[in-house]
Design a protein around this motif. Structure first.
Motif, PDB file in Angstrom:
ATOM      1  N   GLN A 137      20.664 -58.694  82.760  1.00 46.58           N
ATOM      2  CA  GLN A 137      21.535 -59.225  81.715  1.00 46.58           C
ATOM      3  C   GLN A 137      22.532 -60.174  82.370  1.00 46.58           C
ATOM      4  O   GLN A 137      23.086 -59.866  83.416  1.00 46.58           O
ATOM      5  CB  GLN A 137      22.331 -58.091  81.035  1.00 46.58           C
ATOM      6  CG  GLN A 137      21.489 -56.938  80.504  1.00 46.58           C
ATOM      7  CD  GLN A 137      20.627 -57.348  79.331  1.00 46.58           C
ATOM      8  OE1 GLN A 137      21.026 -58.208  78.545  1.00 46.58           O
ATOM      9  NE2 GLN A 137      19.443 -56.775  79.218  1.00 46.58           N
ATOM     10  N   VAL A 138      22.750 -61.333  81.758  1.00 48.63           N
ATOM     11  CA  VAL A 138      23.851 -62.193  82.214  1.00 48.63           C
ATOM     12  C   VAL A 138      24.784 -62.442  81.035  1.00 48.63           C
ATOM     13  O   VAL A 138      24.333 -62.592  79.896  1.00 48.63           O
ATOM     14  CB  VAL A 138      23.366 -63.536  82.810  1.00 48.63           C
ATOM     15  CG1 VAL A 138      22.805 -63.336  84.194  1.00 48.63           C
ATOM     16  CG2 VAL A 138      22.354 -64.208  81.905  1.00 48.63           C
ATOM     17  N   LYS A 139      26.082 -62.465  81.329  1.00 50.91           N
ATOM     18  CA  LYS A 139      27.075 -62.567  80.255  1.00 50.91           C
ATOM     19  C   LYS A 139      27.932 -63.812  80.426  1.00 50.91           C
ATOM     20  O   LYS A 139      28.088 -64.328  81.536  1.00 50.91           O
ATOM     21  CB  LYS A 139      27.980 -61.331  80.281  1.00 50.91           C
ATOM     22  CG  LYS A 139      27.210 -60.047  79.959  1.00 50.91           C
ATOM     23  CD  LYS A 139      28.149 -58.911  79.600  1.00 50.91           C
ATOM     24  CE  LYS A 139      27.390 -57.766  78.953  1.00 50.91           C
ATOM     25  NZ  LYS A 139      26.302 -57.240  79.815  1.00 50.91           N
ATOM     26  N   ASP A 140      28.490 -64.259  79.327  1.00 50.93           N
ATOM     27  CA  ASP A 140      29.450 -65.380  79.312  1.00 50.93           C
ATOM     28  C   ASP A 140      28.895 -66.642  79.969  1.00 50.93           C
ATOM     29  O   ASP A 140      29.537 -67.260  80.820  1.00 50.93           O
ATOM     30  CB  ASP A 140      30.757 -64.968  80.022  1.00 50.93           C
ATOM     31  CG  ASP A 140      31.492 -63.906  79.227  1.00 50.93           C
ATOM     32  OD1 ASP A 140      31.322 -63.884  77.990  1.00 50.93           O
ATOM     33  OD2 ASP A 140      32.205 -63.091  79.841  1.00 50.93           O
ATOM     34  N   ILE A 141      27.695 -66.970  79.580  1.00 48.05           N
ATOM     35  CA  ILE A 141      27.076 -68.178  80.112  1.00 48.05           C
ATOM     36  C   ILE A 141      27.517 -69.371  79.261  1.00 48.05           C
ATOM     37  O   ILE A 141      27.310 -69.394  78.050  1.00 48.05           O
ATOM     38  CB  ILE A 141      25.539 -68.036  80.080  1.00 48.05           C
ATOM     39  CG1 ILE A 141      25.087 -66.888  80.989  1.00 48.05           C
ATOM     40  CG2 ILE A 141      24.862 -69.340  80.479  1.00 48.05           C
ATOM     41  CD1 ILE A 141      25.482 -67.024  82.434  1.00 48.05           C
TER      42      ILE A 141
ATOM     43  N   ASN B  46      33.270 -76.648  70.974  1.00 48.80           N
ATOM     44  CA  ASN B  46      32.973 -75.498  70.120  1.00 48.80           C
ATOM     45  C   ASN B  46      31.900 -74.584  70.699  1.00 48.80           C
ATOM     46  O   ASN B  46      31.589 -73.548  70.131  1.00 48.80           O
ATOM     47  CB  ASN B  46      32.512 -75.966  68.743  1.00 48.80           C
ATOM     48  CG  ASN B  46      33.554 -76.871  68.109  1.00 48.80           C
ATOM     49  OD1 ASN B  46      34.743 -76.590  68.219  1.00 48.80           O
ATOM     50  ND2 ASN B  46      33.121 -77.947  67.485  1.00 48.80           N
ATOM     51  N   ALA B  47      31.310 -75.016  71.826  1.00 49.35           N
ATOM     52  CA  ALA B  47      30.211 -74.230  72.372  1.00 49.35           C
ATOM     53  C   ALA B  47      30.708 -72.864  72.810  1.00 49.35           C
ATOM     54  O   ALA B  47      31.672 -72.752  73.543  1.00 49.35           O
ATOM     55  CB  ALA B  47      29.594 -74.969  73.548  1.00 49.35           C
ATOM     56  N   LYS B  48      30.017 -71.822  72.345  1.00 49.98           N
ATOM     57  CA  LYS B  48      30.455 -70.452  72.671  1.00 49.98           C
ATOM     58  C   LYS B  48      29.634 -69.927  73.844  1.00 49.98           C
ATOM     59  O   LYS B  48      28.462 -70.223  73.976  1.00 49.98           O
ATOM     60  CB  LYS B  48      30.224 -69.560  71.458  1.00 49.98           C
ATOM     61  CG  LYS B  48      31.060 -69.963  70.252  1.00 49.98           C
ATOM     62  CD  LYS B  48      31.760 -68.762  69.639  1.00 49.98           C
ATOM     63  CE  LYS B  48      32.889 -69.170  68.711  1.00 49.98           C
ATOM     64  NZ  LYS B  48      32.567 -70.315  67.831  1.00 49.98           N
ATOM     65  N   PRO B  49      30.268 -69.108  74.700  1.00 50.07           N
ATOM     66  CA  PRO B  49      29.518 -68.499  75.792  1.00 50.07           C
ATOM     67  C   PRO B  49      28.398 -67.614  75.249  1.00 50.07           C
ATOM     68  O   PRO B  49      28.503 -67.074  74.157  1.00 50.07           O
ATOM     69  CB  PRO B  49      30.557 -67.653  76.518  1.00 50.07           C
ATOM     70  CG  PRO B  49      31.873 -68.085  76.006  1.00 50.07           C
ATOM     71  CD  PRO B  49      31.671 -68.700  74.672  1.00 50.07           C
ATOM     72  N   MET B  50      27.337 -67.504  76.059  1.00 48.27           N
ATOM     73  CA  MET B  50      26.155 -66.775  75.597  1.00 48.27           C
ATOM     74  C   MET B  50      25.903 -65.558  76.486  1.00 48.27           C
ATOM     75  O   MET B  50      26.231 -65.562  77.666  1.00 48.27           O
ATOM     76  CB  MET B  50      24.918 -67.673  75.686  1.00 48.27           C
ATOM     77  CG  MET B  50      25.015 -68.940  74.880  1.00 48.27           C
ATOM     78  SD  MET B  50      23.500 -69.910  75.046  1.00 48.27           S
ATOM     79  CE  MET B  50      23.766 -70.708  76.587  1.00 48.27           C
TER      80      MET B  50
END
Lengths: 644, 245, 261
Positions: free
Chosen positions: C33-37, C7-11
């Motif tokens: 900025q970093v995306k979809d971590i 269930n962990a969502k990307p950050m």
């Protein structure tokens, strides 16, 4: 004609003693007139540097780390073997020798392995005297445990951090010599080429990783102790900086590369969780002493488990397949690494793997916790359990661990003779960087043993034999060969910096790793290998036309460092594939799908392949030449390994 | 004798001096507190003045006074030396630093606490010690200098009471760290005894500082200008005095 | 699972990263900025994502030290959100995982700061001072060979275990980084007490502690004032008891050794 492996004559038990007497000695007063370069300061390099400096030689030691204490030897968990027979359980030098040759699937040199077993006892004495805090019993004497593939308890350990403690021991000995001025330590300094003068190794070219300065260093002999090349697979349990560059440069300058396809896949690693994965983490195989490996018996159950429809606890005991115990009743979960790894892969190929990717099997401690209590398990494996929980977010006291094989160690490496000298006179290779002792498969707790044996107890004797025949006149970097090598290094860096393409070194590295793992990993086939070779050649062309590196050379530039290493990995990868294609048999870590028994076990071919494949560089984009060192087995009977 | 100077100018050596002098000063605190309890003796300060006369004239005490002065001097000097050394060990500060998540406030602010205590000490010394020793105090009925009256009148000045109480809070925090820290510095850390040292350190810090802080508060809130208990609390004070006898 | 938590969502995260060209230049914080971590990423894998991104944009990646990525080599050394190795207790930067952070977080990343650890570039610092301290005496002076049998001197298990606990120091420098005084006492004490506890180390225990402390002071580290941040932030749990042992060893050595200088 293949170079002489220089194995001494006589019965196996007397070869080393006889050889030590036969080798020439360097007069104590003359030792300080010799300079020795050591590249790499892990277990083998640091122990060699300290020991040679103690003898009186001038040592220059190089490490690309900021400190010798960072070398990847530090990450070895399980332990170090030694034929001390402290447990009175029937161990002996001969048994350790026998187990190592057998475990290596009869592809190692008897004389080297016997010597390794002999000096193993000295290593433990040495380390204890250095203050290495090995585990002890309540009576104050040293404790031992049994380790994968052995039926005696001969493994000395320091909780799950044996490599750390041994490396810090060697590091302390090295530090002492640095303080005395007998070792000059160059940190953050990466070897980028070997300098050969009149056919002999005479120095190296290095790059200072902080300033980008290209330097040349001369010496009477050069020792490479630069570790293994497991990172050719991109994902491995090796540290991120582990690379083949130093060994590969030496190979291109004439050192034969032996058995490159012999790579060890370690069965108990934490599975891959996503594309971003940068490395894999090993869980010590000592876990297999008390953990039980299983997957669901039914594929359908495994599927539901992967989707999260059922939980582990929902699977009844009768529905679990403890496949190692079932197939190998005598050794059970303690079968050698290659056997355990391959069986895990088989289970996953059958669709019975667990975890969301289906590329994992369980390593379950429930029985052990029930039998001995959680505290007992924690005392034995606490730090490993913590590490597992940190990485996966799961508590292994409650849920079984998920494990999957990962590349761990490379048995192949620079070819060396009995003296650990490569085919370039004056160039030696020690530790994982050479091919010498483990054949086609390394037994657990033997890597630390070999690294320290080479550094403390072999090279200090054998290098004297070479130096005694070399005049003690000062060496300089004046010879044109130095300028030439330096110019080559500069040109290559300029080339890497100037491609200005679109793909990063990491992207190329991942692509290479994917090819290697898919076609030259746990199971290999002629067809797959041929495909891999074409893919690698294509990748190489793309690399040299589409690489992207930013920044400048005259700076700390980690992208540039990485680019140079990936370039060498690509070339090595091709050689590994060639080697795997040549070896039409299955043995140890090399499993060719075409060569297996009806039960799916590795099928060796001793008649045709009981040799060391030593590859000779022939020039850029030329096929390498295969040289064969036939192996003689006089003391060990070749049998099909059986752990049933 | 360079080894001595080298030993005590090393980082550990200085720390050891701070620890030893600190523990010595703790012992002074105990003596000082017990003596000062005479203030509560409901006798118009007769006993307190006898005590202060003794402290001011006894040759042994006068000698120890110099030792005490040295104790303070070394404690302050060495602590200052460590402070300046430590400040120069990190010239670029962190942009973000959450040290409150890994240590106690008082442990990180011993110099600040020490400085507050030092300021108080100077005021305190001037007000009582200097005026008792070098000033002209009126004699009491025993012909001793009447320090008691000075104390009582000082303790009816709000700012003095406030400073006094603030200083005791600072001292308390200083001791909360300092007491157990001294043992650690002297190498006296043992899994059997260290927990006890910590408990004693806590108790010591709180009891001693509370004891000192009660004095000005008592006189300020519960006595008149002559030190007589206000009628509301007089019975209570009487019964305590009776019990103490 | 990919990892553990389906269930962990990307950050998406904001990073405030210290950038510094080299030892002699000024540094500053730069925002990225970093995306979809993925929460299953390690902290360093998150930085890998940033660096690949920078590289594709033609910018220089952030230099940082790392190697084994399994918490033992001691290379990684980031000061994350005001804490050495970040918020998780007993964890090196490489073992810190992104599940400890939340979507939208701002994360400040700095190098270890101590004058004895000069910055090489960005987040990479020079910790060779630690090596020089070990060179001053962090060893037992025996040569290879000629050592007695390993079982000749029995060592009580409890003593051996305590020596081991001290010996697990990975030399990362978090103790110095976390200490208000930039003191290296925990590091030095770990080695001193390891060797003081073991009988093999007794021969040189006086000169060892004298020389190592002298070198520590010479390197410009601050002095210990028993704050305790070091032990609290130590990723391998080296205890403050070692500092007490160091103090004791130092005092005893100075009082009884024959060394007059």
């Amino acid at each position: 004609m293949f170079p002489d492996s220089k194995i001494p004559e006589g019965p196996i038990g007397e070869k080393w003693d006889k050889h030590k007497f036969d080798v020439k000695l360097v007069n104590p007063a003359n030792k300080r007139k010799y300079d020795i370069i050591i590249v790499g300061t892990g277990l083998a390099g640091a122990s060699a540097a300290a020991s040679l400096a103690e003898l009186g030689y001038n040592v220059k030691a190089f490490s690309f780390h900021d400190s010798p204490r960072r070398a990847h030897s530090i990450a070895a968990q399980g332990g170090i073997n030694a034929a001390k027979n402290y447990q009175n359980d029937g161990d002996s030098v001969f048994r350790l020798f026998y187990d190592t040759v057998k475990g290596g699937d009869y592809r190692s040199r008897e004389a080297n392995v016997y010597r390794l077993a002999q000096v193993s006892v000295n290593i433990i004495d040495q380390c204890v005297a250095q203050g290495v805090p090995f585990a002890r019993e309540y009576g104050g004497l040293l404790a031992n445990r049994s380790f994968g593939g052995a039926q005696v308890s001969r493994t000395f350990y320091a909780r799950g951090q044996t490599g750390q403690q041994l490396l810090l021991g060697a590091y302390s000995a090295l530090s002492r010599q640095i303080a005395y001025g007998k070792v000059k330590m160059y940190t953050r300094s990466e070897m980028l080429d070997l300098v050969v003068v009149d056919g002999k190794a005479r120095g190296i070219v290095t790059r200072n990783l902080i300033t980008g300065d290209i330097e040349t260093h001369a010496a009477h002999a050069v020792i490479l102790a630069t570790g293994g090349y497991g990172n050719v697979f991109y994902l491995s349990t090796n540290a991120k900086y582990c690379n083949v560059t130093a060994a590969w440069r030496a190979h291109k300058k004439g050192a034969f590369f032996a058995n490159p396809c012999f790579t060890q896949i370690h069965p108990t690693c934490i599975p891959v969780s996503g594309d971003y994965q940068s490395k894999l983490t090993l869980m010590s195989e000592s876990l297999r002493n008390d953990g039980r490996v299983w997957v669901p018996k039914e594929k359908s159950v495994a599927e539901r488990l992967r989707k999260g429809e059922i939980r582990v606890a929902d699977i009844k005991e009768a529905d679990r397949d403890y496949f190692l115990e079932r197939k190998y009743p005598a050794f059970g979960n303690l079968v050698p690494r290659d056997v355990a790894s391959r069986n895990a892969k088989l289970m996953c190929d059958e669709g019975r793997g667990v975890g969301s990717t289906g590329l994992a099997v369980y390593l379950d401690f429930a029985d052990s916790i029930k039998r001995n209590g959680a505290d007992w398990v924690a005392a034995k494996y606490g730090n490993l359990f913590e590490m597992y929980e940190k990485i996966t977010g799961e508590n292994p006291y409650e849920l079984p661990m998920r494990i999957y094989p990962a590349v761990h160690y490379t048995m192949g490496g620079l070819w060396v003779d009995y003296n650990l000298q490569t085919t370039v006179p004056g160039l030696y290779a020690a530790g994982e960087c050479n091919f010498s002792d483990h054949g086609a498969n390394r037994l657990g707790a033997s890597a630390l043993m070999q690294g320290l044996a080479d550094g403390y107890f072999v090279i200090p004797y054998t290098i004297g034999d070479y130096l005694a025949k070399t005049p003690p006149t000062p060496v300089t970097t004046q010879d044109p060969a130095f300028a030439e090598a330096e110019a080559g290094v500069r040109a290559r860096i300029d080339q890497l910096m100037s491609i200005n393409g679109t793909r990063t070194p990491t992207e190329f590295h991942k692509a290479l790793g994917h090819i290697m793992w898919e076609y030259c990993g746990m199971a290999r086939s002629a067809e797959g290998l041929r495909h891999a070779k074409a893919e690698i050649q294509k990748l190489k062309r793309e690399f040299w036309s589409d690489l992207k590196v930013v920044g400048v050379n005259a700076d700390l530039n980690q992208t540039l460092e990485s680019a140079g290493r990936v370039a060498d990995f690509i070339e090595l990868g091709e050689l590994m594939v060639d080697d795997a294609l040549d070896r039409n048999e299955s043995c140890g870590g090399h499993f060719r799908e075409e060569y297996q028994t009806p039960e799916g076990e590795a099928l060796r071919n001793d008649d045709d392949y009981a040799y060391v494949a030593a590859w000779e560089y022939q020039g850029e984009n030329q096929p390498e030449k295969l040289n064969k060192e036939e192996l003689q087995f006089e003391n060990v009977k070749l049998t099909q390994r059986s752990y049933k | 004798m360079s080894w001595i100077s080298k030993t005590f100018s090393s980082s550990i050596g200085r720390k050891i001096i701070v620890a030893i002098t600190g523990l010595f000063l703790c012992s002074f605190l105990v003596v000082h507190l017990i003596g000062n309890l005479q203030l509560f003796k409901h006798d118009d300060g007769v006993a307190f003045n006898i005590y202060s006369h003794f402290m001011g004239t006894n040759p042994v005490i006068r000698t120890v006074e110099w030792v005490l002065l040295l104790g303070f001097g070394f404690h302050i000097y060495e602590a200052w030396a460590l402070f300046s050394r430590n400040r120069s060990a990190r010239s670029v500060a962190y942009v973000s630093n959450h040290s409150e998540q890994n240590s106690r406030w008082q442990s990180r602010n011993m110099s600040l606490l020490g400085t507050i205590i030092l300021v108080f000490l100077l005021v305190h010394l001037y007000n009582f010690f200097y005026r008792a020793r070098f000033g002209e105090l009126d004699p009491d009925i025993n012909n001793n200098d009447d320090l008691y009256t000075l104390v009582v009148s000082s303790f009816h000045q709000w700012w003095y009471v406030a400073l006094y109480v603030l200083a005791q809070v600072a001292l308390c925090y200083h001791l909360l760290h300092g007491f157990k820290s001294a043992f650690q510095t002297l190498g006296l850390n043992h899994r059997k005894y260290t927990p006890a040292i910590e408990v004693i350190g806590y108790a010591f810090s709180i009891i001693v500082c509370l004891g000192f802080a009660i004095m000005p508060l008592y006189f300020f809130f519960f006595t008149n200008e002559q030190g007589e208990p206000l009628s509301a609390v007089a019975p209570l004070v009487d019964s305590i005095n009776l019990a103490l006898k | 699972m990919a990892g553990s938590n389906p269930n962990a969502k990307p950050m998406n995260l904001t990073l405030k990263v210290w950038r510094q060209k080299n030892r002699n230049s000024e540094g500053k914080i730069v925002d990225y900025q970093v995306k979809d971590i993925s929460p299953d990423m390690s902290f360093l894998e998150m930085l890998d994502v940033l660096n690949e991104d920078l590289l594709h944009r033609g910018e220089e990646p952030v230099a940082f030290d790392h190697d084994c990525r399994e918490g033992i080599c001691g290379s990684c050394n980031l000061f994350i959100n005001g804490r050495a190795h970040g918020p998780e207790k007993g964890t090196t930067t490489c073992q810190l995982h992104m599940r400890k952070f939340s979507d939208g977080d701002t994360i400040t990343i700095e190098p270890w700061r101590a004058n004895s650890f000069p910055v090489n570039k960005d987040l990479s610092v020079d910790r060779s001072a630690f090596d020089r301290i070990i060179q001053a005496g962090g060893y037992i002076s025996i040569n290879t060979g000629g050592t007695p049998d390993a079982n000749e001197i029995p060592i009580p298990k409890e003593i051996s275990d305590r020596a081991f606990e001290a010996a697990t120091c990975i030399g990362c420098g978090a103790c110095v980084a976390a200490c208000k005084n930039a003191s290296a006492m925990l590091f030095v004490s770990a080695k001193v007490s390891q060797l003081a506890l073991l009988p093999q180390g007794h021969v040189e225990r006086k000169s060892r502690v004298e020389n190592m402390v002298a070198q520590m002071d010479k390197e410009g580290f601050g002095a210990c004032t028993n704050i305790g941040s070091c032990a609290a932030e130590c990723p391998v749990g080296i205890s403050l008891e070692n500092i007490a042992i160091l103090n004791r060893e130092f005092l005893a050595a100075k009082a009884t050794s024959n060394n007059l200088s």
